[in-house]
Design a protein around this motif. Structure first.
Motif, short mmCIF file in Angstrom:
data_model
loop_
_atom_site.label_atom_id
_atom_site.label_comp_id
_atom_site.label_asym_id
_atom_site.label_seq_id
_atom_site.Cartn_x
_atom_site.Cartn_y
_atom_site.Cartn_z
N LEU A 8 -26.57 1.35 13.04
CA LEU A 8 -26.91 2.96 12.68
C LEU A 8 -25.90 3.76 12.19
N ASP A 9 -24.74 3.35 12.53
CA ASP A 9 -23.40 4.10 11.81
C ASP A 9 -23.73 3.98 10.15
N THR A 10 -23.74 2.83 9.73
CA THR A 10 -23.85 2.38 8.41
C THR A 10 -24.95 3.21 7.86
N LEU A 11 -26.15 3.12 8.44
CA LEU A 11 -27.30 3.80 7.75
C LEU A 11 -27.15 5.34 7.91
N SER A 12 -26.49 5.91 8.97
CA SER A 12 -26.38 7.34 9.04
C SER A 12 -25.21 7.85 8.17
N LEU A 31 -33.15 8.02 13.36
CA LEU A 31 -32.53 7.20 12.44
C LEU A 31 -32.65 5.88 13.31
N GLY A 32 -32.62 5.84 14.77
CA GLY A 32 -32.76 4.74 15.39
C GLY A 32 -34.07 4.14 15.35
N HIS A 33 -35.18 4.96 15.41
CA HIS A 33 -36.36 4.60 15.16
C HIS A 33 -36.63 3.94 13.98
N ALA A 34 -36.12 4.50 12.96
CA ALA A 34 -36.11 4.03 11.54
C ALA A 34 -35.50 2.55 11.29
N ALA A 35 -34.28 2.46 11.95
CA ALA A 35 -33.64 1.21 11.66
C ALA A 35 -34.27 0.02 12.43
N ARG A 36 -35.02 0.45 13.73
CA ARG A 36 -35.71 -0.50 14.37
C ARG A 36 -37.17 -0.57 13.85
#
Length: 185
Positions: A8-12, A31-36
């Motif tokens: 999440l931190d990297t993607l953010s 962002l969490g939904h997108a990552a998962r």
């Protein structure tokens, strides 16, 4: 730190130019939904209506009826009957002209109907705010997914270019060896 938190931190940082801890709750959730790879959209109306109290549902129904042509028509018929009946009865009328009792009744209806309609409008405004927040999350997640697709396409393009360069280098090396063999003869 968990792996998801690192992701999440990297993607953010990559897509939103902020650390995950600096994100507002809606952005962090999207962002969490997108990552998962989870959907973020939901039916706000169903969720909101399921939590509505009896009074809130009643206020919605009263406001819906009070703001309808059916109500206006029925109320117009009621007023016409009231005034027609009292005018035709003359001195024996239960509410003679200028219809003071009718004015009292109309005032009481307005005094009760206005707050009920306002309650319904407040509830609708709260539902609209939830709907707007959900739309924001869906749009943000879609943007993040598009950025992720761009990243993947860039990676695929780079891999293909690297593969082409490697094949060209192999072909060049083969040509050099063939040229060296010819010149050696």
């Amino acid at each position: 730190m968990s792996e998801t938190h690192l992701d999440l931190d990297t993607l953010s940082r990559r897509w939103l130019d902020k650390a995950a801890g600096e994100l507002p709750p809606l952005e962090k959730q999207a962002l969490g939904h997108a990552a998962r790879r989870r959907p973020v959209s939901r039916d706000i109306n169903r969720a909101y209506d399921d939590k509505a109290s009896l009074g809130e549902r009643l206020a919605d129904r009263v406001a819906a009826f009070g703001g309808s042509w059916t109500f206006i028509g029925l109320f117009g018929v009621f007023l016409a009957i009231w005034t027609g009946l009292n005018l035709s009865l003359g001195r024996g009328a239960f509410d003679p002209y200028p219809f003071i009792f009718l004015n009292l009744m109309l005032s009481m209806v307005a005094a009760l109907q206005a707050p009920v309609i306002m309650m319904s409008q407040n509830r609708q405004a709260a539902k609209d705010r939830l709907d707007a927040a959900n739309d924001y999350q869906v749009n943000l997640k879609a943007e993040i997914e598009i950025m992720a697709l761009h990243d993947k396409l860039e990676m695929i393009r780079n891999e293909q270019l690297q593969s082409i360069i490697e094949r060209q280098n192999e072909q060049l090396e083969l040509m050099r060896r063939m040229l060296d063999e010819r010149t050696a003869r």
